[in-house]
Every structure is written in C-alpha cells, then in structure tokens.
Design an enzyme around this catalytic site. Structure first.
Site, mmCIF file in Angstrom:
data_model
loop_
_atom_site.group_PDB
_atom_site.id
_atom_site.type_symbol
_atom_site.label_atom_id
_atom_site.label_comp_id
_atom_site.label_asym_id
_atom_site.label_seq_id
_atom_site.Cartn_x
_atom_site.Cartn_y
_atom_site.Cartn_z
ATOM 1 N N GLY A 5 -14.776 -10.392 7.634
ATOM 2 C CA GLY A 5 -16.289 -9.691 6.997
ATOM 3 C C GLY A 5 -17.542 -10.370 7.576
ATOM 4 N N GLU A 37 -8.102 -9.934 10.530
ATOM 5 C CA GLU A 37 -7.426 -9.125 9.270
ATOM 6 C C GLU A 37 -5.769 -9.115 9.662
ATOM 7 O OE1 GLU A 37 -10.083 -8.432 10.588
ATOM 8 O OE2 GLU A 37 -11.516 -8.344 8.789
HETATM 9 N N1 COA Z 1 -11.499 -16.700 1.909
HETATM 10 C C1 COA Z 1 -11.323 -17.668 0.947
HETATM 11 N N2 COA Z 1 -11.392 -18.881 1.233
HETATM 12 C C2 COA Z 1 -11.656 -19.452 2.692
HETATM 13 C C3 COA Z 1 -11.690 -18.730 3.619
HETATM 14 C C4 COA Z 1 -11.736 -16.997 3.275
HETATM 15 N N3 COA Z 1 -11.769 -16.269 4.161
HETATM 16 N N4 COA Z 1 -11.878 -19.059 4.633
HETATM 17 C C5 COA Z 1 -11.918 -20.432 4.271
HETATM 18 N N5 COA Z 1 -11.702 -20.620 2.908
HETATM 19 C C6 COA Z 1 -11.507 -21.681 2.280
HETATM 20 C C7 COA Z 1 -10.316 -22.506 2.349
HETATM 21 O O1 COA Z 1 -9.197 -21.898 1.613
HETATM 22 C C8 COA Z 1 -10.496 -23.901 2.084
HETATM 23 O O2 COA Z 1 -10.921 -24.147 0.683
HETATM 24 P P1 COA Z 1 -10.123 -25.269 -0.029
HETATM 25 O O3 COA Z 1 -10.714 -26.204 0.615
HETATM 26 O O4 COA Z 1 -10.434 -25.059 -1.353
HETATM 27 O O5 COA Z 1 -8.491 -25.227 0.293
HETATM 28 C C9 COA Z 1 -12.085 -23.892 2.629
HETATM 29 O O6 COA Z 1 -12.663 -22.654 2.629
HETATM 30 C C10 COA Z 1 -12.066 -24.491 4.000
HETATM 31 O O7 COA Z 1 -11.351 -23.944 4.779
HETATM 32 P P2 COA Z 1 -10.053 -24.805 5.622
HETATM 33 O O8 COA Z 1 -9.097 -23.669 6.190
HETATM 34 O O9 COA Z 1 -9.447 -25.841 5.123
HETATM 35 O O10 COA Z 1 -11.030 -24.995 7.101
HETATM 36 P P3 COA Z 1 -10.186 -25.242 8.573
HETATM 37 O O11 COA Z 1 -11.520 -25.871 9.249
HETATM 38 O O12 COA Z 1 -9.023 -26.002 8.539
HETATM 39 O O13 COA Z 1 -10.086 -23.650 8.986
HETATM 40 C C11 COA Z 1 -10.756 -21.513 9.447
HETATM 41 C C12 COA Z 1 -11.191 -22.879 9.164
HETATM 42 C C13 COA Z 1 -12.035 -20.582 9.504
HETATM 43 C C14 COA Z 1 -9.987 -21.367 10.677
HETATM 44 C C15 COA Z 1 -9.887 -21.217 8.351
HETATM 45 O O14 COA Z 1 -10.416 -21.475 7.051
HETATM 46 C C16 COA Z 1 -9.326 -19.525 8.251
HETATM 47 O O15 COA Z 1 -8.569 -19.107 8.932
HETATM 48 N N6 COA Z 1 -10.046 -18.991 7.102
HETATM 49 C C17 COA Z 1 -9.521 -17.524 6.937
HETATM 50 C C18 COA Z 1 -10.250 -16.598 8.048
HETATM 51 C C19 COA Z 1 -9.796 -15.248 7.675
HETATM 52 O O16 COA Z 1 -8.582 -14.727 7.967
HETATM 53 N N7 COA Z 1 -10.810 -14.499 7.534
HETATM 54 C C20 COA Z 1 -10.570 -12.987 7.514
HETATM 55 C C21 COA Z 1 -10.371 -12.530 5.943
HETATM 56 S S1 COA Z 1 -10.233 -10.872 5.735
#
Ligand code: COA
Length: 260
Positions: A111, A134
């Site tokens: 998004g 996604e």
């Molecule tokens: N929705 C909800 N929470 C999210 C999020 C999302 N799209 N992306 C990150 N967060 C949250 C994590 O759950 C974490 O929360 P917490 O500390 O309460 O557990 C916090 O943000 C930090 O993210 P984290 O995953 O620990 O950081 P990272 O550096 O290890 O990884 C990313 C970074 C961006 C690679 C990973 O967060 C990720 O893959 N996020 C989802 C991306 C995604 O699929 N987006 C599309 C959604 S349709």
C-alpha cells in the site's frame, strides 16, 4: 490545521509536508491513517496558500511498509470491499487538485507503493526499496498496484513485481520510471523541497489543469485526450494568471501568479 494522531502537517512557504507518523509500525496504513490523511488533504485543498503537497513517512527506515496487516484479520469480502469503496488516501490523492509529491525514504511496500503511485511525482532516497509483496500473503494488490503500476512502468515489469513480490532498489526503480529522482538519503528532503518550491511558483490553475490533462491521458484514447487538452488549454485563457504570465514574459520580468 486540525491535530491528528497519525498524521503530521508542516508548512515550508507554499509547500505542505504531510507525514504519516506511525514509526513503530513502519508507517503501515491502518484505517486511522486513511481517515486522518483524507481529512488533512481536505483541509489542504481548501487552503489557497498551499500550492504543492509532499507526502512522506516518519523516520529513515520506511516511507510506508504497506497496509496494516493486522487489520486483515477478521475481514470478510464484503467489509474489505467496503474499505476500498470509502474515501481512501489513494483516491483522495488521485483527485486532489494540487500537485502531490511522494518523498520516499526507505521501504515503500504494498500500500505504500500504491500510495506513491497515486501521487503525481515520486522522489526517493538512494536506500529506498520498492515492492508489491501481497503475493507473499496469498493476496493481490488492492489499492491500484496492478493498475497504476502497469500504466506507469509497463506490463512486463509490473507483472514481475506483482508475481514475485521481490523488492527492487532505488536505481532499478529509477531505470523503470517508477521514480522521477533518486537522491542521497541525507539530501532527500532538501532536494524534494527544491522541486516542490519550483512547482509552487507556477500558476496554480494551470498546475491543476496539467494534472487533470496528464491523468486523463491514461484513461482515454488519443482523440478524447487531445479534445480534453484543447478544452483545458482554452480554460487558461479565462485566468488572470495567463494575462500575468504573458505580460511578464513580454516585460522581461518574473511573473507573480495569484491563482485567479
Ligand atoms: N502491517 C503491520 N505492521 C507492520 C507492517 C505492516 N505492513 N510492516 C511492519 N510492521 C510492524 C512489524 O510488525 C513490527 O511491529 P512489532 O515491533 O510490534 O512487532 C514493526 O512494524 C517493525 O517491523 P519489523 O518487521 O520488525 O522490521 P524489519 O526491519 O525486521 O522488517 C520489513 C522490515 C518491511 C521487511 C517487514 O516489516 C515487512 O516485511 N513488513 C510487511 C511488508 C508487507 O508485506 N507489506 C504489504 C502488506 S499488504
């Protein structure tokens, strides 16, 4: 300006910077961000002193890490569909009458990428990363990812991004035409504000008409588009700014546009 929980708005001369402020969740887009972002844009639309809006996310790690995945739980097809039929940030940016620039700092995922795609220009830091992940959740993009991305960068590149969910780096995004400019992270704000200020100096009504005309190009055939362009070009001839622009050129001075 109203105070919001998840959105900050600051002003730099005629540019408003709208910052999505959920750094602990990497600025993931939940329903509050959409609701407050739409409300903030409503206020900025009515404020004639704002000529350009820049949208960014808090912190250097992420622009926006996507839709808030925790809100997907418990959604039915009916409630999920209704979410996108409400006023979302995506469609509010799309119809916002002033230019909107996405200032992409770090992760620009799902998004987040769809929000950047709804903006008129995209400027990113050299450490930015883009994806439509996604597919890794067993779903597809729902905020314009398959549609705006394909129109912007073409079917083959868009297909690969949406089928693999892989991230691309800033240089690849630039090569694909996904972003207009890439800057070192430390210079991103300054360079983006320079671009915004340059645009903010132009005639506001003409900016609005450019946005409408260019967007129409991907939604029409060439004949319809050329007709719309001529109509909008003619509208310019009713403005004081057109008189000022032409006079300033002939008098060899800088024009002072008033948006009238
Ligand atoms: N929705 C909800 N929470 C999210 C999020 C999302 N799209 N992306 C990150 N967060 C949250 C994590 O759950 C974490 O929360 P917490 O500390 O309460 O557990 C916090 O943000 C930090 O993210 P984290 O995953 O620990 O950081 P990272 O550096 O290890 O990884 C990313 C970074 C961006 C690679 C990973 O967060 C990720 O893959 N996020 C989802 C991306 C995604 O699929 N987006 C599309 C959604 S349709």
């Amino acid at each position: 300006m109203t105070e919001f929980e998840t959105i900050k708005v600051e002003r730099v001369d005629r540019v408003a910077i709208l910052t999505i402020n959920r750094p602990e969740k990497l600025n993931a887009l939940n329903s509050t961000v959409h609701r407050e972002g739409v409300a903030a844009l409503d206020e900025l639309r009515e404020d004639d002193s704002v000529r350009v809006v820049v949208i960014t996310g808090t912190g250097e790690k992420a622009f926006i890490a996507g839709a808030d995945i925790s809100e997907f739980e418990g959604k039915t097809p009916v409630t999920q569909r209704a979410t996108f039929h409400q006023r979302t940030l995506f469609n509010s940016i799309d119809v916002f009458p002033k230019p909107v620039i996405a200032m992409v700092n770090g992760f620009c995922l799902g998004g987040g990428n769809e929000l950047a795609l709804a903006c008129d220009l995209r400027v990113c830091s050299d450490n930015a990363r883009f994806s439509q992940p996604e597919i890794n959740l067993g779903i597809i993009p729902g905020g314009g990812g398959t549609q705006r991305l394909t129109r912007l960068i073409g079917e083959g590149r868009s297909m690969e991004i949406c089928l693999t969910g892989d991230m691309i780096d800033a240089e690849t995004a630039y090569r694909f035409g996904l972003v207009n400019h890439v800057h070192p992270a430390g210079e991103l704000r300054e360079k983006t504000l320079e671009l915004a200020a340059k645009i903010a100096d132009k005639a506001p009504i003409a900016l609005q008409l450019v946005k409408e005309a260019v967007k129409f190009a991907s939604r029409s055939n060439l004949d319809e588009g050329l007709r719309r362009e001529v109509d909008l070009f003619a509208v310019c001839f009713s403005t004081e700014d057109k008189v000022e622009g032409v006079s300033a050129f002939l008098e060899k001075r800088k024009p002072e546009f008033k948006g009238k």
